[in-house]
Design an enzyme around this catalytic site. Structure first.
Site, short mmCIF file in Angstrom:
data_model
loop_
_atom_site.label_atom_id
_atom_site.label_comp_id
_atom_site.label_asym_id
_atom_site.label_seq_id
_atom_site.Cartn_x
_atom_site.Cartn_y
_atom_site.Cartn_z
N HIS A 572 0.92 -1.14 -0.10
CA HIS A 572 0.08 0.03 -0.03
C HIS A 572 0.82 1.16 -0.02
CE1 HIS A 572 -3.30 3.06 2.42
NE2 HIS A 572 -3.02 2.89 1.01
N HIS A 577 1.47 4.62 -2.89
CA HIS A 577 1.84 6.15 -2.46
C HIS A 577 3.19 6.62 -2.77
CE1 HIS A 577 -2.07 7.05 -0.07
NE2 HIS A 577 -1.91 5.74 -0.17
N HIS A 763 -4.36 0.82 -6.42
CA HIS A 763 -4.58 1.50 -4.93
C HIS A 763 -6.01 1.22 -4.37
CE1 HIS A 763 -5.64 4.76 -2.29
NE2 HIS A 763 -4.41 4.67 -1.81
N ASN A 767 -6.65 -0.61 -0.94
CA ASN A 767 -7.01 0.51 0.12
C ASN A 767 -8.46 0.25 0.70
OD1 ASN A 767 -6.30 3.17 1.57
ND2 ASN A 767 -8.13 3.52 0.36
N ILE A 913 -6.56 9.12 -0.79
CA ILE A 913 -6.63 8.92 0.60
C ILE A 913 -5.69 7.61 0.91
CG2 ILE A 913 -8.60 7.43 0.08
CD1 ILE A 913 -7.53 9.62 3.35
#
Length: 913
Positions: A572, A577, A763, A767, A913
């Protein structure tokens, strides 16, 4: 960028002459010729009109004069109008309301905004783009459907040979910034000309240079109209900065730095953290803030603590959204208010769950937060669908909704088939791989970590294969593994020395039956070898007795804790990110906003730098939520760095990843060109549909702009972009041979598809299931606090007498559990202003002036709608046991659309997010 510094009065100096209101000629203002200077540009010829209104486009024949006052030619002039759209704040205090009224007045009378229109054509004398300049004045009625949007107008007189406008320069004379949505020019023969902006325009007090906004036409560098070439270059230079000084909030500077801001050495020596990025601890680069070094460690950047924001370029910050919207405010409120409040409430009794009903109370009864000094929390914190607060006098009751994993079947988490199903359809379905050889070997140094052979033997495996040999199972591709051994073992000793942390390095072997069921058959848990004990590897199977069953449950819990840590820190945070951040920085630094690749990537960069900055401040920092809640503790980011050593860009695309893990093989006859070895693999099956749609859209887009054989290699911006990603953004990987070349359209399409997949589908898949799967702590503990008791341990008798108590006391404490549940709920929440894959924000409808591209996008959107229908049909297929059956939740994480809240579905365009 252009330094244009007019005085607040209606006079401006050009070539040493005061410009006054021109005399009227035939009822319209006369045109005055002037020239102006800039540090880097020659004198530019221009025409100005300072009239207030125009009823309709007009033309008339006028004389023009050069800068010396000599008549050069006759020229026809037309009147054109610019409509300037500005977005106001949605929530304003009294002071802001007064300021905004004043700004509206200043704009209305022409004292707030200067606007210069730049032609695509060159002035033959100055060799720069022709330009006209005026002031924004007057306002149009508010669009009724958008109460926070204002429209102003600006009127220009332009000569008939002006050419097509290609850029506008905006100067903000107000004392504070404003948000510009777009400018539309009316009055030219080709119809309205759009200049999409969606950007903050800084005050001239902060920076005297004007902002450059280009029209919505995509140009490769070699196709740039002559009048815009200098502006294109200057706009890019303005975004790069010089690598010096501390960045200011209004700036739009994109630059690189190492992760040297995670620790707090000035506050506490125990909160010091090593720098990530460099030969010793490689890592992707982050956005530079330029803060001064800490006092105790010059290699570390000083911290900026909540509630003060970490710098990101101004347009990367979260947009303000309405009332119950999930925004930075909600996440900050969660991290800054709720979690400390929970800690204050529970710290005096931070105890284990004593029975499963204690956990159930979190959903049925909630728990009381007793700190009435934090009453304002109820006003400032927006709790999502999965977490609700009920206010009473002097108390706050925090209640969690039942997570999806136990909503239909409360005991599903106990079963082996659910444990295996989550390896294929859970929140971390990206680690399972095929067993290629037996015995299983470690690649770690045996001199440090002991014999490389796994303790899982053929004999033990064959007891679970119902007569099939291991060799046969491998030949038929029926053995799979979750292998965290080599990643975790180097950290286990340090992790287990932390208070309240006990972990193993784990391997889990699965058997894929001919009926299509995946079942765990053996778990190996390893500790680092010690001089006092020769035994450091323990193997568990599900067995048949009560004791064996409970030991098996505890072994699975340890595997889940490892899986949770690897999911959060590697799959993740690192692979989506952190690895996206350099792509975003390089895109802004090297690709003009006119570049077609910039326009393609722009929706997929939204909010990522801001959410990453927020994470560095409160989630992955020393002493932050991740360290407090996951097994690696203070070594969490070092583990993430170690995992980056094996990261490869060429394996981040979904097909390459599936092939590398051995769960798919190339098959031209199969959809997407791949055949899954586990047919009922929801993440892979649905993911390949999304990947293929993205790939088709990207390929058609690239084909539209790169029409010549050498158009990719001759694109100087594109080549600089790819070079910077490799050499600066992923500096520690710059010499790796696996980086894709960028010489053909196919190369470019592959690179862009991988980036867009990472930001969107990948993602989303890892997520938005965090609370649905992790919100019930026994299903997915984020850490374990005890090792499994062995028969020689004093704890073993207690385990025999009350295995449930020992199991629960091994899980996170009540405080740890409720903290991570709160964060998982927040991170699983879609904002109401979310922009989903294949959807276009109505405010950005004029993003590109190319009907062919817009048709391609519509086709992409339609394809995603078809994929959504396909996934829904798959979830109804009774043959697909991993997404259908009694108590089984459907697999919806890769459904493209979603509403707001914790929905367990929806693919946003970007890592927001």
């Amino acid at each position: 960028m252009l330094a244009f510094k007019p005085k607040p009065s209606l006079k401006s100096t050009f070539s040493g002459t005061a410009l006054r209101r021109p005399p009227l000629l035939n009822g319209i203002p006369a045109v005055v010729s002037f020239s102006w200077t800039s540090r880097s540009r020659p004198l530019v010829r221009a025409v100005i009109s300072d009239d207030k209104t125009v009823e309709s486009p007009k033309t008339s024949s006028l004389e023009q004069k050069d800068s010396k006052g000599s008549v050069v030619s006759g020229s026809s002039v037309r009147e054109v109008r610019a409509v300037v759209t500005i977005r106001r704040k949605m929530k304003e205090n009294i002071t802001e309301k007064i300021e905004n009224r004043w700004e509206m007045l200043m704009n209305g009378i022409g004292r707030g905004i200067l606007i210069r229109l730049i032609s695509e054509e060159i002035d033959p004398v100055t060799k720069s783009g022709k330009s006209v300049e005026t002031r924004v004045r007057g306002w149009l009625p508010k669009p009724s459907e958008h109460v926070h949007i204002l429209e102003y107008m600006a009127d220009f007189s332009v000569p008939s040979d002006f050419g097509k406008p290609g850029a506008v320069l905006i100067t903000n004379l107000h004392a504070k910034e404003f948000h510009l949505l777009e400018i539309v020019i009316h009055g030219f023969d080709d119809g309205p000309i759009f200049f999409p902006a969606n950007t903050w325009i800084h005050s001239r007090n902060d920076n005297p240079e004007s902002r450059i906004i280009f029209r919505n036409q995509a140009f490769l560098p070699s196709q740039t109209p002559p009048g815009l070439s200098d502006l294109r270059r200057e706009d890019l230079l303005s975004l790069r900065g010089n690598g010096k000084g501390e960045r200011k909030p209004h700036e739009r500077i994109y630059d690189y730095d190492v992760y040297n801001d995670l620790g707090k050495p000035d506050k506490d020596e125990d909160l010091a953290r090593p720098v990530l990025g460099g030969e010793e601890r490689p890592y992707p680069r982050r956005c530079r803030t330029g803060r001064p070094p800490s006092k105790t460690d010059p290699l570390c950047e000083s911290r900026i603590e909540k509630p003060h924001p970490v710098y990101v370029p101004r347009d990367e910050a979260f947009e303000e959204i309405k009332q119950d919207t999930f925004s930075a405010g909600r996440l900050k409120a969660l991290l800054h208010n709720l979690v400390p409040l929970m800690a204050a409430t529970l710290s005096s009794s931070d105890i284990s769950f004593t029975c499963f009903s204690d956990i159930d109370k979190l959903y049925n009864d909630g728990f009381v937060l007793k700190d009435d000094e934090q009453r304002e929390l109820g006003d400032n914190l927006f709790i999502g669908n999965m977490m609700k607060q009920v206010l009473s006098v002097g108390q706050k009751l925090l209640k969690y909704e039942i997570p999806a994993v136990i909503r239909r079947d409360r005991f599903s988490w106990l079963r082996d088939n659910e444990f295996a199903r989550q390896a294929l359809a859970g929140v971390n379905p990206v680690n399972i791989e095929i067993v290629k050889e037996f015995p299983i070997h470690s690649k770690l140094d045996p001199a440090i970590y002991g014999p490389p052979e796994s303790a899982i033997t053929k004999e033990l495996i064959e007891q679970e294969l119902h007569g099939m040999s291991v060799d046969k199972a491998i030949e038929e591709k029926r053995l799979f593994i979750l292998d965290f051994h080599d990643m975790l073992l180097p950290f286990i000793k340090r992790m287990n020395n932390l208070p309240g942390r006990k972990s193993y390095a784990s391997r889990t072997v699965f058997f894929y039956s001919k009926t299509g069921m995946l079942t765990p058959i053996a778990i190996e848990l390893s500790l680092p070898p010690t001089t006092s004990s020769s035994r450091n590897k323990y193997v568990y199977t599900h067995g048949h007795g009560a004791t064996t069953h409970w030991l098996w449950k505890m072994a699975k819990a340890h595997v889940c804790a490892n899986d949770a840590g690897v999911h959060q820190l590697v799959n993740h945070w690192l692979r989506t990110h952190a690895c996206m951040e350099p792509y975003i920085i390089a895109t802004h630094r090297q690709l003009s906003s006119m570049h077609p690749v910039y326009k393609l990537l722009h929706p997929h960069m939204r909010y990522t730098l801001e959410i990453n900055a927020l994470a560095r401040q409160s989630l992955i920092n020393g002493g932050g939520i991740i360290e407090a809640s996951f097994s690696p503790g203070k070594y969490a980011m070092e583990l993430s760095s170690a995992a980056y050593e094996s990261w490869r860009f060429d394996r981040e695309g979904l097909p390459a990843d599936l092939i590398q893990r051995g769960v798919a093989v190339e098959d031209p006859s199969a959809p997407g060109g791949l055949k899954l070895l586990i047919e009922d693999y929801p993440y892979a099956a649905d993911g390949l549909l999304i990947w293929s749609a993205i790939k088709e859209w990207v390929e058609s887009y690239v084909e539209n702009f790169y029409t010549e054989p050498d158009s990719v290699t001759s694109d100087v911006e594109l080549q600089a972009w790819w070079s910077e990603i490799k050499n600066r953004g992923h500096h520690d990987k710059r010499n790796e041979p696996w980086w894709p070349k960028l010489t053909t359209k196919e190369d470019l399409s592959g690179i862009l598809t991988t980036m867009i997949w990472t930001a969107s589908g990948q993602h989303a898949a890892i997520n938005f299931g965090q609370y649905p799967f992790g919100g019930y702590m026994p299903n997915r503990p984020t850490l374990m606090r005890k090792l499994i008791p062995q028969e020689t341990d004093p704890e073993f008798e207690k385990f025999i007498q009350n295995p449930q108590s020992v199991f629960l006391s091994s899980l996170p404490t009540q405080l740890q559990a409720t903290k991570i549940m709160a964060v998982q709920d927040t991170l699983s929440t879609h904002s109401p202003d979310e922009e989903y894959l294949g959807q276009m924000n109505h405010l950005h409808r004029s993003w590109i002036n190319d009907h062919k591209v817009l048709d391609m996008f519509d086709k992409f959107a339609s394809k995603l709608g078809e994929i959504e229908e396909t996934i829904n049909e798959r979830n109804k297929d009774i043959r697909l046991k991993n997404r259908n059956g009694a108590g089984i939740p459907p697999y919806e994480l890769l459904l493209p659309s979603s509403g707001p809240g914790v929905t367990g579905r929806g693919i946003p365009n970007s890592i927001s997010i």
